[in-house]
Write a protein that holds these residues in place. Sequence first.
Motif, PDB file in Angstrom:
ATOM      1  N   ALA A 147      -2.180  -6.927  65.225  1.00  0.00           N
ATOM      2  CA  ALA A 147      -0.800  -8.294  65.562  1.00  0.00           C
ATOM      3  C   ALA A 147      -0.079  -8.442  64.187  1.00  0.00           C
ATOM      4  CB  ALA A 147      -1.523  -9.242  66.158  1.00  0.00           C
ATOM      5  N   GLY A 148      -1.064  -7.798  62.947  1.00  0.00           N
ATOM      6  CA  GLY A 148      -0.365  -7.780  61.435  1.00  0.00           C
ATOM      7  C   GLY A 148      -0.645  -8.965  60.990  1.00  0.00           C
ATOM      8  N   ALA A 149       0.259  -9.704  60.372  1.00  0.00           N
ATOM      9  CA  ALA A 149       0.657 -11.121  59.560  1.00  0.00           C
ATOM     10  C   ALA A 149       1.922 -11.816  60.147  1.00  0.00           C
ATOM     11  CB  ALA A 149      -0.116 -11.200  57.810  1.00  0.00           C
ATOM     12  N   PRO A 150       2.098 -12.337  61.236  1.00  0.00           N
ATOM     13  CA  PRO A 150       3.182 -12.763  61.458  1.00  0.00           C
ATOM     14  C   PRO A 150       3.600 -14.239  61.049  1.00  0.00           C
ATOM     15  CG  PRO A 150       1.780 -13.138  63.282  1.00  0.00           C
ATOM     16  CD  PRO A 150       1.097 -12.112  61.987  1.00  0.00           C
ATOM     17  N   THR A 151       4.930 -14.002  60.071  1.00  0.00           N
ATOM     18  CA  THR A 151       5.274 -15.238  59.160  1.00  0.00           C
ATOM     19  C   THR A 151       5.263 -16.368  60.353  1.00  0.00           C
ATOM     20  OG1 THR A 151       7.535 -14.867  58.541  1.00  0.00           O
ATOM     21  CG2 THR A 151       5.871 -13.422  57.819  1.00  0.00           C
ATOM     22  N   ASP A 152       6.417 -15.882  62.086  1.00  0.00           N
ATOM     23  CA  ASP A 152       6.439 -17.517  62.336  1.00  0.00           C
ATOM     24  C   ASP A 152       5.193 -17.751  63.363  1.00  0.00           C
ATOM     25  OD1 ASP A 152       7.553 -18.223  64.536  1.00  0.00           O
ATOM     26  OD2 ASP A 152       8.914 -16.584  65.155  1.00  0.00           O
ATOM     27  N   PRO A 153       5.201 -19.379  62.515  1.00  0.00           N
ATOM     28  CA  PRO A 153       4.431 -20.086  63.766  1.00  0.00           C
ATOM     29  C   PRO A 153       4.083 -19.530  65.203  1.00  0.00           C
ATOM     30  CG  PRO A 153       5.801 -21.148  61.960  1.00  0.00           C
ATOM     31  CD  PRO A 153       6.291 -20.009  61.900  1.00  0.00           C
ATOM     32  N   ALA A 154       5.124 -19.299  65.233  1.00  0.00           N
ATOM     33  CA  ALA A 154       4.655 -19.103  67.703  1.00  0.00           C
ATOM     34  C   ALA A 154       4.050 -17.478  67.641  1.00  0.00           C
ATOM     35  CB  ALA A 154       6.036 -18.792  68.216  1.00  0.00           C
ATOM     36  N   LEU A 155       4.748 -16.695  66.628  1.00  0.00           N
ATOM     37  CA  LEU A 155       4.092 -15.431  66.526  1.00  0.00           C
ATOM     38  C   LEU A 155       2.274 -15.793  66.290  1.00  0.00           C
ATOM     39  CD1 LEU A 155       6.455 -12.705  65.983  1.00  0.00           C
ATOM     40  CD2 LEU A 155       5.919 -12.874  68.011  1.00  0.00           C
ATOM     41  N   ARG A 156       2.077 -16.412  65.323  1.00  0.00           N
ATOM     42  CA  ARG A 156       1.082 -16.758  65.141  1.00  0.00           C
ATOM     43  C   ARG A 156       0.230 -17.742  65.695  1.00  0.00           C
ATOM     44  NH1 ARG A 156       2.702 -18.226  59.737  1.00  0.00           N
ATOM     45  NH2 ARG A 156       2.021 -20.682  60.076  1.00  0.00           N
ATOM     46  N   GLU A 157       0.598 -18.398  66.520  1.00  0.00           N
ATOM     47  CA  GLU A 157      -0.406 -19.317  67.862  1.00  0.00           C
ATOM     48  C   GLU A 157      -0.373 -18.017  68.950  1.00  0.00           C
ATOM     49  OE1 GLU A 157       0.660 -22.689  70.803  1.00  0.00           O
ATOM     50  OE2 GLU A 157       2.272 -22.495  68.896  1.00  0.00           O
ATOM     51  N   ILE A 158       0.794 -17.800  68.975  1.00  0.00           N
ATOM     52  CA  ILE A 158       0.067 -16.092  70.172  1.00  0.00           C
ATOM     53  C   ILE A 158      -0.798 -15.733  69.795  1.00  0.00           C
ATOM     54  CG2 ILE A 158       1.388 -14.003  71.358  1.00  0.00           C
ATOM     55  CD1 ILE A 158       3.452 -15.750  71.613  1.00  0.00           C
ATOM     56  N   ALA A 159      -1.142 -14.633  68.579  1.00  0.00           N
ATOM     57  CA  ALA A 159      -2.353 -13.787  68.428  1.00  0.00           C
ATOM     58  C   ALA A 159      -3.130 -14.454  68.943  1.00  0.00           C
ATOM     59  CB  ALA A 159      -1.288 -13.336  67.202  1.00  0.00           C
ATOM     60  N   ALA A 160      -3.351 -15.760  67.404  1.00  0.00           N
ATOM     61  CA  ALA A 160      -4.652 -16.120  68.207  1.00  0.00           C
ATOM     62  C   ALA A 160      -4.831 -16.834  69.589  1.00  0.00           C
ATOM     63  CB  ALA A 160      -4.742 -18.170  67.283  1.00  0.00           C
ATOM     64  N   LYS A 161      -4.211 -16.969  70.015  1.00  0.00           N
ATOM     65  CA  LYS A 161      -5.012 -17.631  71.747  1.00  0.00           C
ATOM     66  C   LYS A 161      -4.927 -15.816  72.440  1.00  0.00           C
ATOM     67  CE  LYS A 161      -3.489 -19.661  75.841  1.00  0.00           C
ATOM     68  NZ  LYS A 161      -2.293 -20.339  76.693  1.00  0.00           N
ATOM     69  N   LEU A 162      -4.022 -14.466  71.947  1.00  0.00           N
ATOM     70  CA  LEU A 162      -4.668 -13.271  72.856  1.00  0.00           C
ATOM     71  C   LEU A 162      -6.177 -13.104  72.011  1.00  0.00           C
ATOM     72  CD1 LEU A 162      -3.717 -11.394  74.256  1.00  0.00           C
ATOM     73  CD2 LEU A 162      -2.620  -9.990  72.252  1.00  0.00           C
ATOM     74  N   TRP A 163      -6.243 -13.598  70.586  1.00  0.00           N
ATOM     75  CA  TRP A 163      -7.600 -13.062  70.472  1.00  0.00           C
ATOM     76  C   TRP A 163      -8.821 -13.780  71.338  1.00  0.00           C
ATOM     77  CZ3 TRP A 163      -9.902  -9.588  68.921  1.00  0.00           C
ATOM     78  CH2 TRP A 163     -11.923  -8.867  68.276  1.00  0.00           C
ATOM     79  N   GLU A 164      -8.646 -15.388  71.593  1.00  0.00           N
ATOM     80  CA  GLU A 164      -9.596 -16.107  72.134  1.00  0.00           C
ATOM     81  C   GLU A 164     -10.076 -15.500  73.375  1.00  0.00           C
ATOM     82  OE1 GLU A 164     -11.961 -19.876  71.997  1.00  0.00           O
ATOM     83  OE2 GLU A 164     -10.676 -17.964  69.817  1.00  0.00           O
ATOM     84  N   HIS A 165      -8.800 -15.406  74.061  1.00  0.00           N
ATOM     85  CA  HIS A 165      -8.609 -14.720  75.511  1.00  0.00           C
ATOM     86  C   HIS A 165      -9.926 -13.580  75.236  1.00  0.00           C
ATOM     87  CE1 HIS A 165      -7.814 -13.125  79.440  1.00  0.00           C
ATOM     88  NE2 HIS A 165      -7.540 -11.383  78.966  1.00  0.00           N
TER      89      HIS A 165
END
Length: 280
Positions: A104-122
Motif C-alpha cells: 500500500a506504500g506510505a500514504p500521507t492522506d489520513p483516509a488512505l492510511r485508515e483504509i490500509a489499516a482496516k484492510l490489514w486488520e481484515h
Amino acid sequence: MERTEILNLIAEQARQGEITFPTGLDVSMKILRQLDDPDCHVELAAQLIRGEPLIAARVVAVANSAAYNRRAGLEVTDLRNAISRIGLRTVRTLTTAIATRQMAGAPTDPALREIAAKLWEHTAHVASLAHVIARKITHLDPETAFFAGIVHEIGGFYLISRAPDFPGLLAGEPADWVETAEPIIGRAILGRLGVPEPVMLAVEALWEGLLALPPVSLGDTLLLANELAPVASPLYESGNLRHDLSNAHVIDAINEDGVMSDILQEAADEVSSLTAALRF
C-alpha cells in the motif's frame, strides 16, 4: 477520467506486467528471494531478518502465539529459537505479510492510511481463521491456508498505492473493483511474487465466491475464513459481493449439530493471539 476507466487502465498495465511496487518493498522482496534458496537454513534466516525489526518482531510474536506455542510459559525471545519453532515456511509467510502490507506504500492522506489499516486488520483475521479452519475443519495444510489468507487482498493494497495518482479511485461501488480489476491485478501481482498454483487457485475461488458446503478445498477454507472474519474489507463496505451468506447461516449450513461452532470456539484463543501477532 471516470473510475471505471482508471480501473481498466491499471488492470491493463498489470496485464502487461507494468506493476509499480512501492520502494519500501525492496528489502522484503530481497529477503523473500534469499529465503527461497534451497540452501537457506535456520541460522542464515535469522541473520537475514535480524536487521529488519518489523519482520523480526512478527516472527517472535507469532512463535509465541497460541497457534504455535502449545506449552504455556515457554516463550522464546530470540530469533533463532523463534524460527526453529515456526519453521522457514512460516518465516517466509510472515515476510510476505510485511511485503503485502507495504504494497500500500506510505500514504500521507489520513483516509488512505485508515483504509490500509482496516484492510490489514481484515487480512490478519482471515489468515488466522484460515490457519485454524484448515487444521480443524477442512484438514488441509494450515501453513498453506495461512499464506493464502495473507495474500488474498494483495490487489487491494496495490490499489491503495495507486490512489494518490488517481483521486477518487477508492470511491464508488465495490462492484467496479471486484468485476473490473481485482482478478487481473491480483493475478499479476501474485504471479510476480511467485505464489504457488494451489494458493493462486484458492484466491481465484475467493474471487468467484463459490463456497462448497461442507467446505473441503483450500478455496473453501479461504472463503469460509473471509466470511467469518469479524472485520470486513473496506473495499466491500456496501455488502459482501463474493457471496451473500451471513456468519450464522454459514455455520448452520455447514454443520447443523453445532460441531463447527464448538471447534471455532475452542480455537478462539489461537485466532485471537495469532491476529494480535500480525498487527503492526
